[in-house]
Motif scaffolding. Structure first.
Motif, short mmCIF file in Angstrom:
data_model
loop_
_atom_site.label_atom_id
_atom_site.label_comp_id
_atom_site.label_asym_id
_atom_site.label_seq_id
_atom_site.Cartn_x
_atom_site.Cartn_y
_atom_site.Cartn_z
N LEU A 1 -4.23 7.30 -0.72
CA LEU A 1 -3.82 5.90 -0.76
C LEU A 1 -3.92 5.37 -2.18
CD1 LEU A 1 -3.16 3.15 0.53
CD2 LEU A 1 -5.60 2.86 0.93
N ARG A 2 -2.84 4.77 -2.64
CA ARG A 2 -2.85 4.10 -3.93
C ARG A 2 -2.52 2.64 -3.67
NH1 ARG A 2 1.58 5.81 -7.87
NH2 ARG A 2 2.65 3.95 -7.16
N ILE A 3 -3.44 1.76 -3.97
CA ILE A 3 -3.22 0.33 -3.75
C ILE A 3 -2.64 -0.25 -5.03
CG2 ILE A 3 -4.29 -1.89 -3.24
CD1 ILE A 3 -6.40 -0.35 -1.66
N LEU B 1 0.87 -1.18 0.00
CA LEU B 1 0.00 0.00 0.00
C LEU B 1 0.90 1.22 0.00
CD1 LEU B 1 -2.58 -1.06 2.73
CD2 LEU B 1 -2.68 -1.45 0.26
N LEU B 2 0.68 2.13 -0.93
CA LEU B 2 1.52 3.31 -1.07
C LEU B 2 0.69 4.56 -0.79
CD1 LEU B 2 4.16 4.68 -1.98
CD2 LEU B 2 3.26 4.58 -4.32
#
Length: 52
Positions: free
Chosen positions: A45-47, A38-39
């Protein structure tokens, strides 16, 4: 003194690195696990779809 080092990368890169690691270590344990990454960037949040 115990030491934990974590490396996150693609499976093929980790597998290729294991022989090098074996030459660097006199003894120890290696655990390999899959991870969902997870970033967070700019508070959003960008999964990722990659599973490393």
């Amino acid at each position: 003194m115990p030491l934990v080092i974590e490396i996150v990368d693609r499976e093929e890169k980790i597998t290729a690195f294991l022989p090098i690691l074996g030459k660097l270590m006199s003894s120890g344990l290696v655990t390999i696990v899959s991870a969902r990454v997870l970033l967070f960037e700019d508070r959003a949040l960008r999964i990722t779809e990659d599973r490393t």
